[in-house]
Design a protein around this motif. Structure first.
Motif, PDB file in Angstrom:
ATOM      1  N   GLN A 110       0.859  -1.188   0.000  1.00 37.61           N
ATOM      2  CA  GLN A 110       0.000   0.000   0.000  1.00 37.61           C
ATOM      3  C   GLN A 110       0.892   1.234   0.000  1.00 37.61           C
ATOM      4  O   GLN A 110       1.175   1.808   1.053  1.00 37.61           O
ATOM      5  N   PRO A 111       1.367   1.665  -1.176  1.00 38.17           N
ATOM      6  CA  PRO A 111       2.355   2.753  -1.239  1.00 38.17           C
ATOM      7  C   PRO A 111       1.926   4.065  -0.589  1.00 38.17           C
ATOM      8  O   PRO A 111       2.764   4.844  -0.173  1.00 38.17           O
ATOM      9  N   SER A 112       0.636   4.314  -0.486  1.00 40.63           N
ATOM     10  CA  SER A 112       0.189   5.569   0.112  1.00 40.63           C
ATOM     11  C   SER A 112      -0.048   5.463   1.617  1.00 40.63           C
ATOM     12  O   SER A 112      -0.507   6.429   2.237  1.00 40.63           O
ATOM     13  N   ALA A 113       0.302   4.327   2.215  1.00 40.90           N
ATOM     14  CA  ALA A 113       0.078   4.138   3.652  1.00 40.90           C
ATOM     15  C   ALA A 113       0.792   5.230   4.452  1.00 40.90           C
ATOM     16  O   ALA A 113       1.979   5.477   4.258  1.00 40.90           O
ATOM     17  N   ALA A 114       0.050   5.849   5.341  1.00 36.34           N
ATOM     18  CA  ALA A 114       0.613   6.921   6.166  1.00 36.34           C
ATOM     19  C   ALA A 114       0.899   6.456   7.589  1.00 36.34           C
ATOM     20  O   ALA A 114       1.669   7.091   8.297  1.00 36.34           O
ATOM     21  N   ARG A 115       0.282   5.354   7.981  1.00 38.37           N
ATOM     22  CA  ARG A 115       0.408   4.882   9.360  1.00 38.37           C
ATOM     23  C   ARG A 115       0.962   3.463   9.402  1.00 38.37           C
ATOM     24  O   ARG A 115       0.762   2.682   8.480  1.00 38.37           O
ATOM     25  N   CYS A 116       1.599   3.147  10.521  1.00 38.55           N
ATOM     26  CA  CYS A 116       1.997   1.771  10.782  1.00 38.55           C
ATOM     27  C   CYS A 116       0.722   0.957  11.031  1.00 38.55           C
ATOM     28  O   CYS A 116      -0.358   1.520  11.236  1.00 38.55           O
ATOM     29  N   ILE A 117       0.849  -0.353  11.017  1.00 38.03           N
ATOM     30  CA  ILE A 117      -0.317  -1.224  11.192  1.00 38.03           C
ATOM     31  C   ILE A 117      -1.038  -0.932  12.505  1.00 38.03           C
ATOM     32  O   ILE A 117      -2.262  -0.845  12.542  1.00 38.03           O
ATOM     33  N   GLU A 118      -0.284  -0.762  13.574  1.00 39.66           N
ATOM     34  CA  GLU A 118      -0.893  -0.537  14.886  1.00 39.66           C
ATOM     35  C   GLU A 118      -1.722   0.747  14.899  1.00 39.66           C
ATOM     36  O   GLU A 118      -2.874   0.763  15.336  1.00 39.66           O
ATOM     37  N   CYS A 119      -1.148   1.831  14.412  1.00 42.58           N
ATOM     38  CA  CYS A 119      -1.866   3.114  14.398  1.00 42.58           C
ATOM     39  C   CYS A 119      -3.036   3.085  13.414  1.00 42.58           C
ATOM     40  O   CYS A 119      -4.092   3.668  13.683  1.00 42.58           O
TER      41      CYS A 119
END
Length: 139
Positions: A120-129
């Motif tokens: 997901q190249p546009s991911a802004a957060r880590c999995i937890e957040c």
């Protein structure tokens, strides 16, 4: 561990991206941005065309035809909203790349993770957040 651009010879783990991977992700994001802009332009054109046709046919249509048009309009609007939201995320990811913070979670500052960014190249957060944000009803 820093998630910014790294030397080509570094081995990818879950937190680092190689320069080649960053370049690939930048290209992917740029291509997706162009695709979304095209789709949004088409949706805008279709909406204008449908509105003009609706005015021409409104008086003679039966309720079923009107219901079909409303359903199609609703789907088109939902798709345009989704595309717009994704475009905002893609542009934000490109901005993070330009400023050097790409790969850092925008909430906690920890690494987003290479495997997540590659998926997901546009991911802004880590999995937890991201999980926390979704549980709170945020995007």
């Amino acid at each position: 561990m820093d998630t910014r651009l790294h030397q080509k010879d570094k081995v990818m783990d879950n937190t680092t991206l190689t320069e080649a991977q960053c370049a690939q992700l930048r290209d992917t994001l740029e291509q997706r941005k162009e695709q979304l802009l095209t789709e949004l332009g088409q949706a805008k054109h279709e909406t204008r065309t449908a509105s003009a046709e609706r005015v021409d046919r409104e008086t003679g249509d039966d309720l079923l035809a009107q219901a079909d048009r409303i359903a199609l309009d609703t789907v088109r609007d939902a798709e345009a909203t989704r595309d717009h939201d994704e475009l905002v995320a893609v542009r934000a990811a490109l901005a993070r790349m330009a400023e050097g913070s790409y790969g850092e979670c925008t909430d906690c500052g920890q690494p987003v993770g290479a495997s997540r960014l590659l998926a997901q190249p546009s991911a802004a957060r880590c999995i937890e957040c991201q999980s926390r944000a979704e549980a709170q009803g945020l995007r």
